[in-house]
Scaffold this active site. Structure first.
Site, PDB file in Angstrom:
ATOM      1  N   ASP A 123       0.788  -1.251   0.000  1.00 40.98           N
ATOM      2  CA  ASP A 123       0.000   0.000   0.000  1.00 40.98           C
ATOM      3  C   ASP A 123       0.819   1.300   0.000  1.00 40.98           C
ATOM      4  OD1 ASP A 123      -1.959  -1.937   0.252  1.00 40.98           O
ATOM      5  OD2 ASP A 123      -2.790  -1.223   2.131  1.00 40.98           O
ATOM      6  N   LYS A 131      -7.121  -4.919  -2.815  1.00 42.68           N
ATOM      7  CA  LYS A 131      -7.883  -5.443  -1.677  1.00 42.68           C
ATOM      8  C   LYS A 131      -8.766  -4.346  -1.110  1.00 42.68           C
ATOM      9  CE  LYS A 131      -4.080  -4.418   1.415  1.00 42.68           C
ATOM     10  NZ  LYS A 131      -4.767  -3.307   2.098  1.00 42.68           N
ATOM     11  N   CYS A 145      -2.004  -2.579   7.671  1.00 42.50           N
ATOM     12  CA  CYS A 145      -1.908  -3.545   6.580  1.00 42.50           C
ATOM     13  C   CYS A 145      -0.628  -4.368   6.612  1.00 42.50           C
ATOM     14  CB  CYS A 145      -2.134  -2.840   5.246  1.00 42.50           C
ATOM     15  SG  CYS A 145      -3.870  -2.317   5.110  1.00 42.50           S
TER      16      CYS A 145
HETATM   17  C1  VGL Z   1      -4.659   0.755   5.731  1.00 40.10           C
HETATM   18  C2  VGL Z   1      -6.216   1.603   7.166  1.00 40.10           C
HETATM   19  C3  VGL Z   1      -7.184   1.518   6.201  1.00 40.10           C
HETATM   20  C4  VGL Z   1      -3.234   0.343   5.499  1.00 40.10           C
HETATM   21  C5  VGL Z   1      -5.622   0.640   4.756  1.00 40.10           C
HETATM   22  O1  VGL Z   1      -2.800   0.262   4.332  1.00 40.10           O
HETATM   23  O2  VGL Z   1      -2.527   0.115   6.504  1.00 40.10           O
HETATM   24  N1  VGL Z   1      -4.962   1.221   6.940  1.00 40.10           N
HETATM   25  N2  VGL Z   1      -6.876   1.043   4.999  1.00 40.10           N
END
Ligand code: VGL
Ligand code: ZN
Length: 197
Positions: A9, A106, A151
């Protein structure tokens, strides 16, 4: 032994100026780019939510970002709107190398969030990544990216539980760090047998 790098991410919304920024999230881009050539496979994950996603506080009347609610699948932190499919916020950081083997999206189901690259937040619904890695003979994983305490944490713990040999390059991760979540995450990762490097 086949060793993959999983880049979690590294998207604009998790970098400074983004909707759910981590402090210094952009500092990890250059080290991650440099690491990529050391691995047999490179997999990038991308948080990828439809507008109005159920993990957004804006989808729940009277709720604020960072509130905790009970969802049918368990507790869920509510977030600011972030990583909406097709937006600049959901795009990878512009300097991130994206010449990897697989981009795994995702969090695309409206009714359920997915922190882990392996299972959605019900801890049951598979993303398909386990099968992909097994079919490629990948047994060893190194992870880096955003955010350490969400994540990266859930991906690393799931991977270790599934039997992969997992290292998290903590120097190439940055955290959201709300209410001690970073300490909790480090503890959980170590407890699951993840190496923090
Ligand atoms: C994430 C919170 C919400 C992450 C993704 O990538 O850690 N955290 N969505
Ligand atoms: Zn998200």
């Amino acid at each position: 032994m086949t060793h993959a790098l999983i880049v979690i991410d590294v998207q604009n919304d998790f970098c400074p100026g983004g909707a759910l920024a981590t402090a210094g999230g952009d500092e990890i881009v250059a080290p991650i780019n440099a690491m990529m050539d050391e691995f047999d496979a490179v997999i990038l994950t991308q948080d990828w939510h439809p507008a109005g996603h159920s993990s957004f506080a804006s989808a729940h009347k009277g709720k604020n970002p960072f509130d905790l609610i009970d969802m049918p699948y368990g507790p869920q932190v509510l977030w600011p709107d972030h990583c909406i499919q097709g937006t600049q916020g959901a795009a990878f950081h512009p300097d991130l190398r994206t010449d990897g083997d697989l981009i795994l999206r995702k969090g695309f189901r409206s009714a359920i969030d997915s922190y882990s690259a392996f299972f959605e937040n019900d801890h049951k619904t598979s993303t398909g990544l386990k099968g992909y890695l097994e079919n490629r003979g990948i047994t060893r994983l190194t992870m880096a990216g955003l955010a350490t305490d969400f994540c990266v944490h859930y991906s690393a713990v799931d991977a270790a539980r599934l039997g992969f040999d997992v290292t998290v390059r903590i120097d190439a991760c940055r955290a959201i760090d709300m209410d001690g979540s970073l300490v909790t995450a480090e503890h959980a990762m170590r407890g699951a047998g993840v190496t923090l490097a």
